[in-house]
Every structure is written in C-alpha cells, then in structure tokens.
Write a protein that holds these residues in place. Sequence first.
Motif, short mmCIF file in Angstrom:
data_model
loop_
_atom_site.label_atom_id
_atom_site.label_comp_id
_atom_site.label_asym_id
_atom_site.label_seq_id
_atom_site.Cartn_x
_atom_site.Cartn_y
_atom_site.Cartn_z
N ILE A 183 40.31 26.07 23.80
CA ILE A 183 41.53 25.97 23.00
C ILE A 183 41.24 26.21 21.52
O ILE A 183 41.93 27.00 20.87
N LYS A 184 40.24 25.55 20.98
CA LYS A 184 39.97 25.63 19.54
C LYS A 184 39.46 27.00 19.11
O LYS A 184 39.88 27.53 18.09
N THR A 185 38.55 27.59 19.88
CA THR A 185 37.90 28.84 19.46
C THR A 185 38.54 30.08 20.08
O THR A 185 38.36 31.19 19.56
N SER A 213 25.12 17.17 23.46
CA SER A 213 24.28 17.88 22.49
C SER A 213 22.94 17.19 22.30
O SER A 213 21.88 17.84 22.30
N TYR A 214 22.98 15.88 22.16
CA TYR A 214 21.75 15.11 21.95
C TYR A 214 20.79 15.27 23.13
O TYR A 214 19.62 15.60 22.95
N LEU A 242 21.91 25.78 22.20
CA LEU A 242 22.93 24.75 21.98
C LEU A 242 24.00 25.26 21.01
O LEU A 242 25.19 25.02 21.23
N MET A 243 23.59 25.95 19.96
CA MET A 243 24.57 26.52 19.03
C MET A 243 25.53 27.46 19.76
O MET A 243 26.74 27.44 19.50
N LYS A 244 25.00 28.28 20.67
CA LYS A 244 25.84 29.21 21.43
C LYS A 244 26.81 28.44 22.32
O LYS A 244 27.99 28.78 22.41
N ILE A 245 26.32 27.41 23.00
CA ILE A 245 27.16 26.61 23.88
C ILE A 245 28.30 25.97 23.10
O ILE A 245 29.46 25.98 23.53
N LEU A 246 27.98 25.41 21.94
CA LEU A 246 28.98 24.69 21.14
C LEU A 246 29.81 25.61 20.25
O LEU A 246 30.76 25.17 19.62
N ASN A 247 29.42 26.89 20.18
CA ASN A 247 30.08 27.84 19.28
C ASN A 247 29.99 27.42 17.82
O ASN A 247 30.95 27.51 17.06
N HIS A 248 28.81 26.95 17.42
CA HIS A 248 28.54 26.61 16.02
C HIS A 248 27.88 27.81 15.34
O HIS A 248 27.16 28.58 15.97
N SER A 249 28.08 27.92 14.04
CA SER A 249 27.46 29.03 13.29
C SER A 249 26.28 28.57 12.43
O SER A 249 25.62 29.38 11.82
N SER A 250 26.03 27.26 12.41
CA SER A 250 24.96 26.73 11.56
C SER A 250 24.09 25.75 12.33
O SER A 250 24.60 24.85 13.01
N ALA A 304 24.52 16.70 16.95
CA ALA A 304 23.76 16.11 18.06
C ALA A 304 23.19 14.73 17.69
O ALA A 304 22.56 14.09 18.53
N GLY A 305 23.40 14.31 16.47
CA GLY A 305 22.92 12.99 16.06
C GLY A 305 21.45 12.97 15.73
O GLY A 305 20.80 11.93 15.80
N ILE A 306 20.90 14.14 15.37
CA ILE A 306 19.51 14.19 14.94
C ILE A 306 19.53 13.79 13.47
O ILE A 306 19.89 14.57 12.60
#
Length: 191
Positions: free
Chosen positions: A69-71, A143-144, A157-165, A173-175
Amino acid sequence: MGQKMINVKPIKDKELLNQFGKELKKGKHGKRDYLVMAIGIKTGLRISDILNLKVSDVKNKIQTEIVEIKTGKKRTLHLKSLTSNIIDYLNTEHSAESEWLFPSPTDSSRQLASHQYYKILQKVADNLGLDYIGTHTLRKTFSYFFLKQNKGDIVTLMKILNHSSQAVTLRYAGIEEEDIKAKLEDFDPFK
C-alpha cells in the motif's frame, strides 16, 4: 484523549517474543491475533498490508504476490512457515463469508483496522510490562532477527523493507548503541 506516544522498538528476546505470542493466543480471537503477529514477524510486512490480505491471497498457497500500500511496489510473500497457522485459523476461527483474511469483528465486509490491532497488542504489552510495543513492532522485530540470522545482510533487508538508506534500516531494526558497544567490548582483531 489520544493514544500515548511511545518509542516503538523490536522485541529482541526470543523467549519474550514467544511469551508475547502465547498471550495473544489467549484472547477471544487468539488464532487471528497470533496469525497477524506471525505474518508480521515472518514477512516484515507493514500492518496495513497484513490487514489488507484476502483469503484468496493465502489459501492453499506457499507464496503469494501483493502490492504494498505505502510503496505501490510488488512483493512476493513466502508463506510456507505460516501454512499450518493459516489453515488452522481458516478452519476454526475465520468468518467464512468474509473475503478478508482478517475481517472486522463488527462488519465482515471490512477488514480489521490497524487501530483495533494496536489495542490488542497494547493489552498484551501492558500485561507483560512492555512500554515499547506498537503495530510497527512486528516489522521491526522481523528486521532485527533477519539481521541476526543472516549475519548482518543489510543489503537484502533494505530490499525487503524498500529502504533507500542503510542507516535507516539499522535504526529500524533496533541496532542501537548498546548493540554496538556489546560487539566492540569483545572485539580484538589479534585474537
């Protein structure tokens, strides 16, 4: 009065995560509530995407494709590890007349709302004395544990979450500083 502002974090302790799941199962709609959590923690989907699933998306499938929905991006969900929970839920607790996997308890023609699921999570969190739980906890917990189990594979993980950074993904992920400190305390390249 509005919802209290909380700093939502992942559940990092497996024992606590299992305890949280057991508590969810005790509710009136325990199989449903647990399945929502399991999908979030095993796929990393946002709550809006989980609650937007239809029975036809998951019934008799080990993978399915959705559009987030978001992306607006396509995403393949691997459901094999969720199959027994999905079958059990559909056979025992799901309202057969609803096309929604998680129908609203008051109107089966509509899906369960994210604020309704937030309240369910908050009840369990309060019982367990946790002050950092929200619907995004599911995605952050995924993510964690994904990073832990996949030797820090941040690119995937970035690809799965659709993050760019990477920085966003690590924070997500709480790191945090405590994790970095723990790793550096025992770090010695000469060992």
